[in-house]
Design a protein around this motif. Structure first.
Motif, PDB file in Angstrom:
ATOM      1  N   ASP A   1      16.128 -33.115   4.473  1.00  0.00           N
ATOM      2  CA  ASP A   1      17.043 -32.236   3.740  1.00  0.00           C
ATOM      3  C   ASP A   1      17.126 -30.868   4.416  1.00  0.00           C
ATOM      4  OD1 ASP A   1      17.839 -33.738   1.172  1.00  0.00           O
ATOM      5  OD2 ASP A   1      15.665 -34.006   1.241  1.00  0.00           O
ATOM      6  N   VAL A   2      16.003 -30.412   4.945  1.00  0.00           N
ATOM      7  CA  VAL A   2      15.957 -29.111   5.612  1.00  0.00           C
ATOM      8  C   VAL A   2      14.852 -29.138   6.653  1.00  0.00           C
ATOM      9  CG1 VAL A   2      14.380 -28.149   3.863  1.00  0.00           C
ATOM     10  CG2 VAL A   2      15.787 -26.606   5.239  1.00  0.00           C
TER      11      VAL A   2
ATOM     12  N   ALA B   1      27.264 -22.208   9.634  1.00  0.00           N
ATOM     13  CA  ALA B   1      27.370 -22.546   8.213  1.00  0.00           C
ATOM     14  C   ALA B   1      26.193 -23.360   7.685  1.00  0.00           C
ATOM     15  CB  ALA B   1      28.670 -23.310   7.961  1.00  0.00           C
ATOM     16  N   HIS B   2      25.380 -23.930   8.581  1.00  0.00           N
ATOM     17  CA  HIS B   2      24.289 -24.796   8.136  1.00  0.00           C
ATOM     18  C   HIS B   2      22.913 -24.245   8.473  1.00  0.00           C
ATOM     19  CE1 HIS B   2      27.075 -28.013   7.082  1.00  0.00           C
ATOM     20  NE2 HIS B   2      27.665 -27.831   8.246  1.00  0.00           N
ATOM     21  N   SER B   3      22.842 -23.071   9.080  1.00  0.00           N
ATOM     22  CA  SER B   3      21.558 -22.569   9.565  1.00  0.00           C
ATOM     23  C   SER B   3      21.322 -21.121   9.167  1.00  0.00           C
ATOM     24  CB  SER B   3      21.479 -22.695  11.091  1.00  0.00           C
ATOM     25  OG  SER B   3      21.613 -24.038  11.499  1.00  0.00           O
ATOM     26  N   LEU B   4      20.041 -20.809   9.075  1.00  0.00           N
ATOM     27  CA  LEU B   4      19.588 -19.462   8.765  1.00  0.00           C
ATOM     28  C   LEU B   4      18.418 -19.158   9.695  1.00  0.00           C
ATOM     29  CD1 LEU B   4      19.702 -17.041   6.656  1.00  0.00           C
ATOM     30  CD2 LEU B   4      17.896 -18.286   5.435  1.00  0.00           C
ATOM     31  N   VAL B   5      18.392 -17.959  10.258  1.00  0.00           N
ATOM     32  CA  VAL B   5      17.296 -17.545  11.119  1.00  0.00           C
ATOM     33  C   VAL B   5      16.563 -16.398  10.442  1.00  0.00           C
ATOM     34  CG1 VAL B   5      16.639 -16.629  13.379  1.00  0.00           C
ATOM     35  CG2 VAL B   5      18.554 -18.238  13.188  1.00  0.00           C
ATOM     36  N   VAL B   6      15.229 -16.543  10.323  1.00  0.00           N
ATOM     37  CA  VAL B   6      14.432 -15.505   9.673  1.00  0.00           C
ATOM     38  C   VAL B   6      13.291 -15.097  10.588  1.00  0.00           C
ATOM     39  CG1 VAL B   6      14.989 -16.451   7.402  1.00  0.00           C
ATOM     40  CG2 VAL B   6      12.835 -17.083   8.501  1.00  0.00           C
TER      41      VAL B   6
ATOM     42  N   PHE C   1      19.913 -26.864   7.417  1.00  0.00           N
ATOM     43  CA  PHE C   1      20.206 -27.809   6.346  1.00  0.00           C
ATOM     44  C   PHE C   1      21.072 -28.920   6.925  1.00  0.00           C
ATOM     45  CE2 PHE C   1      19.431 -23.717   4.476  1.00  0.00           C
ATOM     46  CZ  PHE C   1      18.683 -23.986   3.339  1.00  0.00           C
ATOM     47  N   ASN C   2      20.565 -30.156   6.909  1.00  0.00           N
ATOM     48  CA  ASN C   2      21.374 -31.268   7.383  1.00  0.00           C
ATOM     49  C   ASN C   2      22.559 -31.491   6.448  1.00  0.00           C
ATOM     50  OD1 ASN C   2      20.147 -32.199   9.828  1.00  0.00           O
ATOM     51  ND2 ASN C   2      18.408 -32.932   8.611  1.00  0.00           N
ATOM     52  N   GLU C   3      23.612 -32.100   6.982  1.00  0.00           N
ATOM     53  CA  GLU C   3      24.858 -32.248   6.212  1.00  0.00           C
ATOM     54  C   GLU C   3      24.666 -33.038   4.926  1.00  0.00           C
ATOM     55  OE1 GLU C   3      28.023 -33.692   8.593  1.00  0.00           O
ATOM     56  OE2 GLU C   3      28.058 -31.949   9.930  1.00  0.00           O
ATOM     57  N   HIS C   4      23.714 -33.967   4.928  1.00  0.00           N
ATOM     58  CA  HIS C   4      23.470 -34.781   3.735  1.00  0.00           C
ATOM     59  C   HIS C   4      22.450 -34.148   2.792  1.00  0.00           C
ATOM     60  CE1 HIS C   4      20.474 -35.971   6.803  1.00  0.00           C
ATOM     61  NE2 HIS C   4      19.662 -35.832   5.768  1.00  0.00           N
ATOM     62  N   SER C   5      22.034 -32.905   3.065  1.00  0.00           N
ATOM     63  CA  SER C   5      20.959 -32.265   2.309  1.00  0.00           C
ATOM     64  C   SER C   5      21.224 -32.271   0.801  1.00  0.00           C
ATOM     65  CB  SER C   5      20.773 -30.824   2.784  1.00  0.00           C
ATOM     66  OG  SER C   5      19.763 -30.184   2.023  1.00  0.00           O
ATOM     67  N   ARG C   6      20.168 -32.562   0.043  1.00  0.00           N
ATOM     68  CA  ARG C   6      20.238 -32.516  -1.414  1.00  0.00           C
ATOM     69  C   ARG C   6      19.941 -31.115  -1.943  1.00  0.00           C
ATOM     70  NH1 ARG C   6      16.546 -37.840  -1.505  1.00  0.00           N
ATOM     71  NH2 ARG C   6      15.783 -36.657   0.305  1.00  0.00           N
ATOM     72  N   LEU C   7      19.613 -30.198  -1.055  1.00  0.00           N
ATOM     73  CA  LEU C   7      19.405 -28.811  -1.443  1.00  0.00           C
ATOM     74  C   LEU C   7      20.750 -28.123  -1.580  1.00  0.00           C
ATOM     75  CD1 LEU C   7      16.466 -28.055   0.984  1.00  0.00           C
ATOM     76  CD2 LEU C   7      16.298 -28.197  -1.504  1.00  0.00           C
TER      77      LEU C   7
ATOM     78  N   LEU D   1      12.897 -35.574  -1.892  1.00  0.00           N
ATOM     79  CA  LEU D   1      13.105 -34.342  -1.141  1.00  0.00           C
ATOM     80  C   LEU D   1      12.258 -34.442   0.113  1.00  0.00           C
ATOM     81  CD1 LEU D   1      14.330 -31.463  -1.015  1.00  0.00           C
ATOM     82  CD2 LEU D   1      12.255 -30.649  -2.170  1.00  0.00           C
ATOM     83  N   LEU D   2      12.869 -34.214   1.282  1.00  0.00           N
ATOM     84  CA  LEU D   2      12.154 -34.362   2.551  1.00  0.00           C
ATOM     85  C   LEU D   2      12.341 -33.103   3.389  1.00  0.00           C
ATOM     86  CD1 LEU D   2      10.425 -36.159   4.369  1.00  0.00           C
ATOM     87  CD2 LEU D   2      12.539 -37.114   5.318  1.00  0.00           C
ATOM     88  N   ILE D   3      11.221 -32.530   3.797  1.00  0.00           N
ATOM     89  CA  ILE D   3      11.202 -31.271   4.535  1.00  0.00           C
ATOM     90  C   ILE D   3      10.631 -31.521   5.924  1.00  0.00           C
ATOM     91  CG2 ILE D   3      10.235 -28.925   4.572  1.00  0.00           C
ATOM     92  CD1 ILE D   3       9.817 -30.033   1.316  1.00  0.00           C
ATOM     93  N   GLY D   4      11.318 -31.057   6.951  1.00  0.00           N
ATOM     94  CA  GLY D   4      10.827 -31.181   8.313  1.00  0.00           C
ATOM     95  C   GLY D   4      10.232 -29.872   8.799  1.00  0.00           C
ATOM     96  N   VAL D   5       9.095 -29.952   9.456  1.00  0.00           N
ATOM     97  CA  VAL D   5       8.476 -28.781  10.083  1.00  0.00           C
ATOM     98  C   VAL D   5       8.288 -29.117  11.550  1.00  0.00           C
ATOM     99  CG1 VAL D   5       6.533 -27.180  10.083  1.00  0.00           C
ATOM    100  CG2 VAL D   5       7.306 -28.191   7.935  1.00  0.00           C
ATOM    101  N   VAL D   6       9.048 -28.441  12.409  1.00  0.00           N
ATOM    102  CA  VAL D   6       9.095 -28.867  13.809  1.00  0.00           C
ATOM    103  C   VAL D   6       9.291 -27.666  14.721  1.00  0.00           C
ATOM    104  CG1 VAL D   6      11.538 -29.464  13.442  1.00  0.00           C
ATOM    105  CG2 VAL D   6      10.351 -30.306  15.476  1.00  0.00           C
TER     106      VAL D   6
END
Length: 295
Positions: free
Chosen positions: A202-203, A259-264, A234-240, A149-154
């Motif tokens: 993954d995200v 369809a692939h993004s959420l803004v909070v 969420f990238n298209e290949h995401s395992r989430l 599982l790989l998480i990006g913080v950018v």
């Protein structure tokens, strides 16, 4: 990757805000009764603080670029060897980089040096990597392939620079002018080696300020969470296997631009991380327990 000895990574450049993700993940590990082996990417730099300074000087004389963002500044082969060994056996060898005087005093060493290489603690359930190269892929090493599982913080680049200047001056005692030179020197390696990693995660959690950060070299106040939005992609290949619409309904003030993004809202970032990551980590933990029980 290993179902019995899973590896989770948080990748993001210095000052990117990975500490928030680390806090969330440590809380999730504790809640699930998991003991993590924590590995910091800084520990795999090729040089200590003095050696890095000399390497920069040599590169400048030769007209070459050198930074800790690039493979020349790191032992990525040793990092990959650790991840491979952990995935196979749950063991490996690591060390710490001592950033601050407090860390150095506790270790009986000087700031800017490494502790000796040592075995990982025994009896861990998961390896947790945090650093610059969790999604790195190159001829010398392939770190990405070991991540379960790989998480990006950018954050947006201006905010990233503001956070780095603030952290390095206040926590590490660097002069602002030196931090600015570091930022400018490593831009080529950032473009070449860091940004491609966020297409392999993954995200991604990207913090976007709602206040003026047009000149990050004069802004000294980091925008508060309530002065920010967080774009979760969420990238298209995401395992989430997150349902974005359900997440949007569960988080106050969230909306889904596609369809692939959420803004909070900024204050909801950690809550969003928990909702998104908890099911995936729980699934990794359950698979591990089931395999160990059947061994």
């Amino acid at each position: 990757m290993s179902a019995t000895h899973p590896i989770i990574g948080v990748t993001g450049s210095s000052g990117a805000g990975t500490s928030s993700a680390m806090a969330v993940l440590k809380g999730l590990f504790a809640g699930l009764g998991l003991t993590p082996a924590i590995v910091e990417g800084d520990a795999f730099h090729a040089y200590d603080r003095d050696g890095n300074r000399k390497a920069i000087e040599r590169a400048h004389i030769r007209g070459e670029n050198f930074s800790l963002f690039g493979p020349a500044g790191n032992h990525l082969d040793r990092l990959e060897a650790l991840l491979r060994e952990y995935g196979e056996t749950g063991t490996g060898v690591f060390r710490h980089y001592l950033h601050t005087e407090a860390e150095a005093r506790a270790a009986g060493q000087s700031a800017g040096t490494f502790t000796p290489w040592q075995p990982l603690p025994q009896g861990t359930d998961v390896l947790f990597y945090e650093g610059l190269h969790g999604g790195y892929v190159g001829e010398d090493a392939d770190i990405h392939r070991h991540m379960d599982l790989l998480i990006g913080v950018v954050p947006v680049i201006n905010l990233e620079w503001i956070q780095k200047i603030r952290r390095d001056t206040e926590e590490r005692g660097h002069h602002p002018e030196d931090v600015m030179r570091t930022i400018l020197r490593r831009i080529p390696d950032y473009v070449t080696y860091i940004t491609p990693q966020f297409s392999r995660t993954d995200v991604n959690f990207q913090r976007v300020p709602l206040v003026d950060t047009s000149n990050p070299f004069t802004v000294r106040d980091i925008p508060k969470p309530e002065e920010s939005l967080v774009v979760i992609h969420f990238n298209e290949h995401s395992r989430l296997r997150a349902d974005i619409d359900e997440l949007g309904d569960a988080i106050d003030g969230a909306y889904t631009p596609n369809a692939h993004s959420l803004v909070v809202p900024g204050p909801q970032m950690e809550a969003a991380m928990e909702l998104i990551l908890a099911p995936a980590i729980e699934a990794l933990a359950e698979t591990r327990r089931r395999l160990l029980a059947g061994a």
